[in-house]
Design an enzyme around this catalytic site. Sequence first.
Site, PDB file in Angstrom:
ATOM      1  N   CYS A  10       0.833  -1.217   0.000  1.00 31.52           N
ATOM      2  CA  CYS A  10       0.000   0.000   0.000  1.00 31.52           C
ATOM      3  C   CYS A  10       0.858   1.253   0.000  1.00 31.52           C
ATOM      4  CB  CYS A  10      -0.888   0.024   1.241  1.00 31.52           C
ATOM      5  SG  CYS A  10      -2.025  -1.354   1.345  1.00 31.52           S
ATOM      6  N   THR A  11       1.950   1.217   0.718  1.00 28.06           N
ATOM      7  CA  THR A  11       2.838   2.387   0.774  1.00 28.06           C
ATOM      8  C   THR A  11       3.339   2.710  -0.637  1.00 28.06           C
ATOM      9  OG1 THR A  11       3.486   1.779   3.010  1.00 28.06           O
ATOM     10  CG2 THR A  11       4.958   3.282   1.851  1.00 28.06           C
TER      11      THR A  11
END
Length: 211
Positions: A45-46
């Site tokens: 997600c980062t």
Amino acid sequence: MTLQLGDIAPDFTAESTDGEISLHNYLGDSWGLLFSHPADFTPVCTTELGRVSALKSEFDRRDVKVLGLSVDGLEDHIEWSSDIEETQGTALNFPLIADPDRHIAATYGMIHPNADNTLTVRSVFVIGPDKTVKLSLTYPASTGRNFDEILRVLDSLQLTANHQVATPADWINGQHVIISPTVSDDEAKSKFPNGWESPKPYLRIVSQPDD
Ligand code: BEZ
């Protein structure tokens, strides 16, 4: 019930890293891209949030307002944004919606209980200016999305919303397109006066129309 193409994207009001947002009001007459993340402080997600931030000018150029969503709270979102800027080289530049009670995730069918009971999958919804769902995609948590593909699909959605054409496999913006099967040859003659190639009567290939 599953949200299907053509359905109105359910409206909601929620906290975000850019303040309180009401979806329909926020989108106005623009297109929208709403995409969910399994959880804050997770590696894939980062990278996704960094990538979408780096592509902001591409979304702006297409008049697409981007919204991320994760089922964590606003404080975590704000702390996580610093990590995104530090590790991805781009600050988060679009709202990240906080959905700690999972209300939005449930409404949009972003939680697939047989995959994970609490975290969302990687859902993508493209919402048209009429607030209906134009595209939905679902990826598992372990596979980061390809945002070049999402831009490519946006190009196709925006082109086909304005012209009676469809886009073939692997099409990219600028390449030849297909005259929609719903257009008769007589209608096609007036819409595409320069003609088309027709290897089969149902396969009519034409230059991409101008905007
Ligand atoms: C991630 O974003 O890295 C991730 C989140 C949940 C499960 C697997 C990966």
